[in-house]
Write a protein that holds these residues in place. Structure first.
Motif, mmCIF file in Angstrom:
data_model
loop_
_atom_site.group_PDB
_atom_site.id
_atom_site.type_symbol
_atom_site.label_atom_id
_atom_site.label_comp_id
_atom_site.label_asym_id
_atom_site.label_seq_id
_atom_site.Cartn_x
_atom_site.Cartn_y
_atom_site.Cartn_z
ATOM 1 N N TYR A 62 0.802 -1.230 0.000
ATOM 2 C CA TYR A 62 0.000 0.000 0.000
ATOM 3 C C TYR A 62 0.836 1.283 0.000
ATOM 4 C CZ TYR A 62 -4.083 2.895 0.861
ATOM 5 O OH TYR A 62 -5.078 3.824 0.725
ATOM 6 N N PHE A 63 1.852 1.351 0.901
ATOM 7 C CA PHE A 63 2.587 2.627 0.997
ATOM 8 C C PHE A 63 3.307 2.954 -0.312
ATOM 9 C CE2 PHE A 63 6.136 -0.154 2.334
ATOM 10 C CZ PHE A 63 7.183 0.363 1.597
ATOM 11 N N MET A 64 3.657 1.938 -1.075
ATOM 12 C CA MET A 64 4.356 2.169 -2.350
ATOM 13 C C MET A 64 3.392 2.786 -3.367
ATOM 14 S SD MET A 64 6.662 -1.278 -2.620
ATOM 15 C CE MET A 64 7.933 -1.574 -1.384
ATOM 16 N N ALA A 65 2.168 2.256 -3.420
ATOM 17 C CA ALA A 65 1.160 2.806 -4.341
ATOM 18 C C ALA A 65 0.793 4.230 -3.919
ATOM 19 C CB ALA A 65 -0.067 1.906 -4.341
ATOM 20 N N GLU A 66 0.683 4.436 -2.619
ATOM 21 C CA GLU A 66 0.360 5.761 -2.087
ATOM 22 C C GLU A 66 1.455 6.769 -2.470
ATOM 23 O OE1 GLU A 66 -1.982 6.366 2.052
ATOM 24 O OE2 GLU A 66 0.168 6.017 2.260
ATOM 25 N N THR A 67 2.707 6.334 -2.351
ATOM 26 C CA THR A 67 3.834 7.213 -2.708
ATOM 27 C C THR A 67 3.791 7.544 -4.201
ATOM 28 O OG1 THR A 67 5.148 6.198 -0.947
ATOM 29 C CG2 THR A 67 6.375 7.425 -2.618
ATOM 30 N N ALA A 68 3.463 6.547 -5.022
ATOM 31 C CA ALA A 68 3.359 6.789 -6.467
ATOM 32 C C ALA A 68 2.254 7.807 -6.757
ATOM 33 C CB ALA A 68 3.078 5.475 -7.191
ATOM 34 N N LYS A 69 1.132 7.700 -6.056
ATOM 35 C CA LYS A 69 0.009 8.640 -6.257
ATOM 36 C C LYS A 69 0.417 10.062 -5.843
ATOM 37 C CE LYS A 69 -4.162 9.938 -7.196
ATOM 38 N NZ LYS A 69 -4.685 9.917 -8.568
ATOM 39 N N ILE A 70 1.143 10.172 -4.756
ATOM 40 C CA ILE A 70 1.588 11.493 -4.288
ATOM 41 C C ILE A 70 2.533 12.109 -5.320
ATOM 42 C CG2 ILE A 70 2.946 12.683 -2.497
ATOM 43 C CD1 ILE A 70 1.823 10.489 -0.523
ATOM 44 N N LEU A 71 3.389 11.275 -5.900
ATOM 45 C CA LEU A 71 4.355 11.785 -6.880
ATOM 46 C C LEU A 71 3.706 12.097 -8.222
ATOM 47 C CD1 LEU A 71 7.332 9.441 -6.045
ATOM 48 C CD2 LEU A 71 7.371 11.939 -5.937
ATOM 49 N N THR A 287 -4.536 17.749 0.844
ATOM 50 C CA THR A 287 -3.681 18.524 1.758
ATOM 51 C C THR A 287 -2.524 17.672 2.266
ATOM 52 O OG1 THR A 287 -5.740 19.535 2.474
ATOM 53 C CG2 THR A 287 -3.791 20.074 3.753
ATOM 54 N N ILE A 288 -2.841 16.432 2.633
ATOM 55 C CA ILE A 288 -1.785 15.532 3.122
ATOM 56 C C ILE A 288 -0.792 15.247 1.994
ATOM 57 C CG2 ILE A 288 -1.356 13.133 3.867
ATOM 58 C CD1 ILE A 288 -3.974 13.434 5.511
ATOM 59 N N ALA A 289 -1.330 14.979 0.802
ATOM 60 C CA ALA A 289 -0.463 14.643 -0.338
ATOM 61 C C ALA A 289 0.517 15.774 -0.642
ATOM 62 C CB ALA A 289 -1.312 14.329 -1.557
ATOM 63 N N LYS A 290 0.033 17.006 -0.590
ATOM 64 C CA LYS A 290 0.906 18.163 -0.897
ATOM 65 C C LYS A 290 2.072 18.243 0.082
ATOM 66 C CE LYS A 290 -1.730 21.471 -3.521
ATOM 67 N NZ LYS A 290 -2.934 22.282 -3.356
ATOM 68 N N LYS A 291 1.760 18.062 1.359
ATOM 69 C CA LYS A 291 2.820 18.134 2.380
ATOM 70 C C LYS A 291 3.768 16.931 2.275
ATOM 71 C CE LYS A 291 1.710 19.526 6.621
ATOM 72 N NZ LYS A 291 0.909 19.349 7.861
ATOM 73 N N ALA A 292 3.181 15.755 2.046
ATOM 74 C CA ALA A 292 4.017 14.540 1.949
ATOM 75 C C ALA A 292 4.935 14.625 0.731
ATOM 76 C CB ALA A 292 3.120 13.304 1.853
ATOM 77 N N LYS A 293 4.445 15.257 -0.331
ATOM 78 C CA LYS A 293 5.239 15.342 -1.576
ATOM 79 C C LYS A 293 6.537 16.124 -1.349
ATOM 80 C CE LYS A 293 4.717 16.032 -6.549
ATOM 81 N NZ LYS A 293 5.926 16.775 -6.828
#
Ligand code: 13P
Ligand code: SF4
Length: 304
Positions: A62-71, A287-293
């Motif tokens: 999951y965290f890998m797919a989430e990271t790909a989505k954020i990027l 909002t989370i995605a922007k900060k995590a990116k």
């Protein structure tokens, strides 16, 4: 459906839908036959960030797919089995990270990519096992908070002079339960074998290693080595890959329990149905995605 037919259908769907498949090294060997890119977390993040595809199918957790989505927020990111989680990532949530930060104020936070988007959003920079040492070095500070992997954080500290790495007590159960006794046992049988260790293992285990590195780094080191025999101290997928790539060398998996069940959930049928049904789409709060990116982009700039 026969395997050959399944592979053809997956490849046809990939073309029709302009999709790519990113596969982590720990995936079942069959996934490699349809993967566009296979490798460690850092390599796959870089591919996710630069792809022109419309759809990214992430054969990983999951965290890998989430990271790909954020990027790549404009792309559709699919995780073929929504239950493919990571026990390490589940070891810390946002509340726990905030409490940890209150305990150690004004210290930069490095978060291992094996973490939730929320935890990344509250961190200064991300890292993977491939670039963790360089990421911590790049901060140029005396103290660093490192979450969630105590073992990777401790390993990083051992490789850097004058840096105090304060670790959160998380770990990967698959790597954490490997013992020095396991290594001694394998060494008794394979006395000439080199010991190749992933830094998610404990400090007692990494101290016995001939080489410590990410999954990709271990594979590269084996290929470049003149040695013929290796004890692989990480997940089974690395051994399977090395058997395929280096049939003239001998590989021993540290023990039969070194298997990540989440990583093994996927089979070709799941990749096929993911492409047919657009399942399971991964989304991250904006909002989370922007900060995590910000934390992930900083990491991507640091070399392995
Ligand atoms: P890599 O950084 O080698 O891809 O490792 C990721 C992982 O989940 C190891 O358990
Ligand atoms: Fe997570 Fe461990 Fe599986 Fe890696 S091997 S995905 S850290 S549970």
């Amino acid at each position: 459906m026969k395997k050959k037919e399944l592979i053809e259908k997956i490849n046809k769907l990939k073309n029709e839908k302009n999709a790519i498949i990113l596969a982590h090294t720990y995936q079942n060997a069959e996934i490699d036959e349809v993967a566009d890119f296979s490798g460690d977390s850092l390599y796959l993040s870089r591919q996710a960030a630069k792809t022109d595809a419309d759809i990214i199918v992430f054969a990983g957790v999951y965290f890998m797919a989430e990271t790909a989505k954020i990027l790549s927020p404009k792309k559709t990111v699919l995780l073929p089995n929504i239950n493919a989680g990571c026990d390490m990532a589940d070891k810390i949530n946002l509340k726990q990270l905030r409490e940890f930060k209150v305990k150690y104020p004004d210290i930069p936070v490095v978060c291992y990519v094996n973490s939730t988007a929320e935890v990344k959003s509250e961190s200064d920079i991300c890292c993977t096992s491939a670039n963790a040492i360089n990421v911590v070095r790049s901060l140029n500070t005396k103290d660093v908070l490192f979450v969630p992997d105590q073992n990777l954080g401790t390993y990083v500290e051992s490789q850097l002079e004058g840096v105090n790495v304060i670790t959160y007590p998380g770990y990967c159960p698959i790597h954490h339960r490997i013992t020095t006794e396991d290594i001694k046992g394998q060494k008794t049988v394979h006395s000439n074998a080199k010991i190749m260790v992933h830094p998610e293992c404990t400090k007692e285990v990494t101290a016995m290693a001939d080489f410590v590195g990410s999954t990709t780094a271990i594979i590269k080191a084996v290929k470049e080595s003149n040695d013929k025999s290796f004890i692989i101290v990480t997940e089974k997928g690395v051994v399977d890959r090395l058997h395929r790539d280096c049939p003239d060398k001998e590989f021993v998996l540290i023990n039969e329990k070194a298997v990540c069940d989440s990583m093994k959930l996927l089979h070709l049928e799941d990749i096929y149905s993911s492409l047919v049904n657009n399942e399971f789409e991964i989304n991250v709060d904006e909002t989370i995605a922007k900060k995590a990116k910000i934390a992930i982009d900083r990491m991507i700039k640091v070399n392995a």
